[in-house]
Design an enzyme around this catalytic site. Structure first.
Site, PDB file in Angstrom:
ATOM      1  N   LYS A 189       0.904  -1.374   0.063  1.00 38.26           N
ATOM      2  CA  LYS A 189       0.104   0.143   0.015  1.00 38.26           C
ATOM      3  C   LYS A 189       0.943   1.226   0.089  1.00 38.26           C
ATOM      4  CE  LYS A 189      -3.994  -2.198  -0.052  1.00 38.26           C
ATOM      5  NZ  LYS A 189      -3.692  -3.596  -0.381  1.00 38.26           N
TER       6      LYS A 189
HETATM    7  C1  LIG Z   1      -9.682  -2.342  -1.698  1.00 43.24           C
HETATM    8  C2  LIG Z   1      -9.157  -3.406  -0.514  1.00 43.24           C
HETATM    9  N1  LIG Z   1      -9.627  -3.507   0.451  1.00 43.24           N
HETATM   10  C3  LIG Z   1      -9.323  -4.154   1.585  1.00 43.24           C
HETATM   11  C4  LIG Z   1      -8.099  -4.674   1.461  1.00 43.24           C
HETATM   12  C5  LIG Z   1      -7.790  -5.380   2.785  1.00 43.24           C
HETATM   13  O1  LIG Z   1      -6.514  -4.715   3.604  1.00 43.24           O
HETATM   14  P1  LIG Z   1      -5.613  -5.780   4.591  1.00 43.24           P
HETATM   15  O2  LIG Z   1      -4.928  -6.941   3.336  1.00 43.24           O
HETATM   16  O3  LIG Z   1      -4.713  -4.854   5.102  1.00 43.24           O
HETATM   17  O4  LIG Z   1      -6.412  -6.700   5.180  1.00 43.24           O
HETATM   18  C6  LIG Z   1      -7.383  -4.431   0.410  1.00 43.24           C
HETATM   19  C7  LIG Z   1      -5.850  -4.881   0.460  1.00 43.24           C
HETATM   20  O5  LIG Z   1      -5.178  -5.577   0.811  1.00 43.24           O
HETATM   21  C8  LIG Z   1      -7.670  -3.920  -0.477  1.00 43.24           C
HETATM   22  O6  LIG Z   1      -7.016  -3.454  -1.576  1.00 43.24           O
END
Ligand SMILES: Cc1ncc(COP(=O)(O)O)c(C=O)c1O
Length: 376
Positions: free
Chosen positions: A181
């Site tokens: 990210k």
């Molecule tokens: C659009 C979106 N929503 C939610 C997530 C979930 O985040 P995490 O991986 O930190 O759980 C991600 C990425 O990983 C994402 O790209």
């Protein structure tokens, strides 16, 4: 993709390790305060990842069995998974079109039913959704509005009322600090909630439903606690919070680099016939420019393009295989169910994401551009 950790991150993490206090302490509080200040909101809640940020937001807003949540089909599966955690059902909404890969407000309106309780928007690739429409839709139909800001920390939405940080327009905003990210803590996330009651519910659910936290007890603010509801362990630790503080400081410059690289890609990829560069109507200065997706001409050999770039050492990816194509999700609806996603269906085979990261050099970017143009 390159992840860049400098001496500042290493020093910050080392200081936590030396301190001996590894979870729920001053770094987490400071990270929450700094992030809240960055967004211009009263408070923020640091959590273990973006997926649980979404889960906590849905829980705090009271979503549960029998409820429907409008959400884009073109998103990472976590967006929809977290809806299912609560017992609610996602209702998949189409993208606006090849020039705007965000969720279509018109299709969202079409898919409203008497069970719709919330709308989840994802600011795809870092570009703000049509928030004027989504805020109006939520107001008119008394729906909760939740923003998945995983792609868009530092992005803004502009309206007649001025510019607002993404994540602060809805009832809740959910951030991810996963390794790929715009800012990262390895794994990590954060929720902001508009009203105090939801914020307090999310805070309690983050830590087992307990009414006081270890840190409060350590500081002598209380000796015991009650458990007032079902909670989880969704906490962020001090090591990651310290990393987050440094990454947050670097975010504006990193986003500026991403914008400049995006501007350059747009300039240099204008001529391949039929190649669509989405989001060109969105002002770059409001985007967090997380991804650089391109839409290939219909019938183009996407696998061939990706293989040709891979041969030159260029990594591409696909954001995303749409939710309704996953086997697990197909089991949730009858086999002949028509989700009504013509744009998503059309674009699914045509999307490719080109490399974009703040430390990308002009030469690296030129090599990507040359490889894409060569293929065309
Ligand atoms: C659009 C979106 N929503 C939610 C997530 C979930 O985040 P995490 O991986 O930190 O759980 C991600 C990425 O990983 C994402 O790209």
């Amino acid at each position: 993709m390159d992840v860049t950790m400098g001496p500042e991150e290493i020093d910050a993490v080392s200081a936590v390790l030396r301190s001996g206090w590894l979870s729920m302490g001053p770094e987490t509080l400071r990270f929450e305060e700094e992030f809240a200040r960055f967004l211009g909101v009263p408070s923020a809640l640091a959590v273990a990842n973006g997926t649980v940020a979404l889960h906590l937001a849905y829980l705090a807003l009271g979503l549960g069995p029998g409820d429907e949540v409008l959400c884009p089909a073109l998103t990472f599966v976590a967006t929809a998974n977290a809806i299912l955690y609560t017992g609610a059902r996602p209702v998949l909404v189409d993208v606006a079109g090849p020039h705007d890969l965000n969720m279509s407000p018109e299709d969202a309106s079409r898919k409203l039913t008497s069970r719709t309780r919330a709308v989840l928007v994802v600011h795809y690739a870092g570009y703000p959704c049509a928030m004027d429409h989504f805020c109006a839709l939520a107001r008119e139909h008394r729906l909760h509005l939740i923003e998945d800001v995983a792609h868009a920390p530092g992005g803004r939405h502009r309206s007649v009322e001025g510019a607002k940080m993404l994540g602060t327009l809805g009832d809740a905003g959910c951030f991810s600090f996963f390794a790929n990210k715009n800012m990262t803590t390895g794994e990590g996330g954060l929720v902001v909630a508009r009203d105090l009651d939801s914020a307090a519910k999310a805070r309690r659910a983050r830590s087992h439903g307990m009414t006081t936290l270890t840190w409060d007890r350590h500081r002598g603010h209380s000796f015991t606690y009650d458990v007032t509801g079902l909670g989880y362990n969704y906490r962020l630790d001090e090591i990651r919070a310290a990393l987050g503080l440094v990454q947050l400081q670097k975010l504006p410059a990193a986003n500026a680099q991403r914008r400049e690289l995006t501007r350059r890609y747009r300039e240099k990829l204008q001529d391949p016939p039929g190649l669509i560069l989405p989001f060109t109507a969105h002002p770059l200065e409001d985007s967090a420019c997380h991804l650089f997706p391109v839409v290939l001409p219909a019938g183009a050999d996407r696998a061939g393009l990706m293989a040709a770039l891979a041969e030159k050492g260029i990594q591409t990816s696909i954001h995303y295989p749409p939710i309704h194509r996953f086997s697990y999700y197909q089991e949730l609806w009858p086999p002949d169910f028509d989700h009504g996603l013509p744009q998503t269906e059309d674009l699914t085979a045509r999307l490719v994401t080109l490399p974009l990261f703040p430390t990308m050099t002009g030469d690296q970017q030129d090599a990507v551009v040359a490889a894409v143009r060569g293929f065309f």
